[in-house]
Design an enzyme around this catalytic site. Sequence first.
Site, PDB file in Angstrom:
ATOM      1  N   ASP A 112      28.328  47.100  38.645  1.00 62.02           N
ATOM      2  CA  ASP A 112      29.641  47.717  38.839  1.00 62.02           C
ATOM      3  C   ASP A 112      29.844  48.320  40.226  1.00 62.02           C
ATOM      4  O   ASP A 112      30.789  49.079  40.429  1.00 62.02           O
ATOM      5  CB  ASP A 112      29.859  48.808  37.775  1.00 62.02           C
ATOM      6  CG  ASP A 112      30.211  48.196  36.429  1.00 62.02           C
ATOM      7  OD1 ASP A 112      30.923  47.185  36.406  1.00 62.02           O
ATOM      8  OD2 ASP A 112      29.766  48.738  35.403  1.00 62.02           O
ATOM      9  N   ASP A 171      34.189  41.385  33.067  1.00 62.64           N
ATOM     10  CA  ASP A 171      34.502  42.503  33.977  1.00 62.64           C
ATOM     11  C   ASP A 171      33.911  42.281  35.375  1.00 62.64           C
ATOM     12  O   ASP A 171      34.421  42.780  36.375  1.00 62.64           O
ATOM     13  CB  ASP A 171      33.937  43.826  33.442  1.00 62.64           C
ATOM     14  CG  ASP A 171      34.002  43.977  31.944  1.00 62.64           C
ATOM     15  OD1 ASP A 171      33.955  42.954  31.231  1.00 62.64           O
ATOM     16  OD2 ASP A 171      34.087  45.112  31.465  1.00 62.64           O
TER      17      ASP A 171
END
Length: 392
Positions: A112, A171
């Site tokens: 991330d 994602d």
Amino acid sequence: MQKIITLLFIIACSVDLHAQRSMKKLIQEQFDFAAKQYKILASHTPPDKMPKTYYAKKDKWETSNTEWWCSGFYPGTLLYIYEYTKDTVILNEAKRRLVLLQPEDKLKGTHDLGFMMFCSFGNAYRILHDPLYKRVIDTAANTLALRYHPEVKAIQSWEKNKVFTYPVIIDNMMNLEMLCWNAQNNNEPNLQQIAETHANTTMKNHFRKDYSSYHVIDYNPETGEVIKKKTWQGANDSSAWARGQAWGLYGYTSMYRFTKEKKYLEQAKNIAHFIFTNPNLPSDMIPYWDYNAPGIPNVPRDVSAAAVTASALLELAQYVGKNQKNEYISAAIKIIHSLSSPAYRAKLGENGGYILLHSTGAFPMHSEVDVPLTYADYYFLEALHRYKEWYL
Ligand code: GLY
């Protein structure tokens, strides 16, 4: 006849002018409101933490450390607010949080880093041009690239755990922007290659025939073969988790920005088509937390998915023909109007200082359901910023 044509043209222009004035006013109102709200949020966020959410019923703020995947959204949102308002109180708060976040540029345990370091330092460098901010992005991009596996041809999302061996989640498309930006600004073709290969692998394995996507693909890192196709945050393995669809739309749109590869543009258009033609998309265009959630319409919405979609559509509209452009911009405006309405936007002084209500983090884990979330605010303001920059 000539007179009628001229009259119609004047009417069309004045309708357009009126719509543009009303968008300009709406954008100004939202940023002024955001500046006030984020000062409240700042006052409830300890100096060594980042905001995460707020539980209205308990009047409780939840914060995170800087390793949490959302730690870049708060400084990023502050920077969008500063850019519009030039409020230096907001800027100073953003700068303090960037100092706190900076050491995460070497964090190897997460995919991330794009969310964390590009939404924050990417905006900081774009707006403030401080070379220190660019160095942080450079470090973060090279750290992220360490998670790439040449056999799988993708960046690993989560670590190996009891459920997954080499999980890659949709994602992760959002983290490629930082790699591409870095590749192009530093002449690092290797990073660009990693981003493109990841996007190609995701296109091959994550998507169904209707262009909805699985949430998690688990790979065998020895052979690169798919082990299983699952969900983590969605309603079930074959459902369309709302935010996942938005991440895909945004991710392939930004891949097209950097590569001009037609296949990424087509992928983004096909995902948009899936979203807009979905019979479970409500008329206000704020999706339920999953397009296949059992119990629709009596289930929570996910405002964050709508905000990401609006921002992505405004970019996608730049890359298509006139009719489709109008369609995408109209859809984004519709989402922005919904989000700015009392149904989804907080009242001044409420909602713990966040801007938007009604997001859903991880419904199956009963985590962050029907709450404000940092990334919903971030992508909402990004959409407003993009509209102002590109269409006003
Ligand atoms: N893993 C990021 C999200 O919840 O969308």
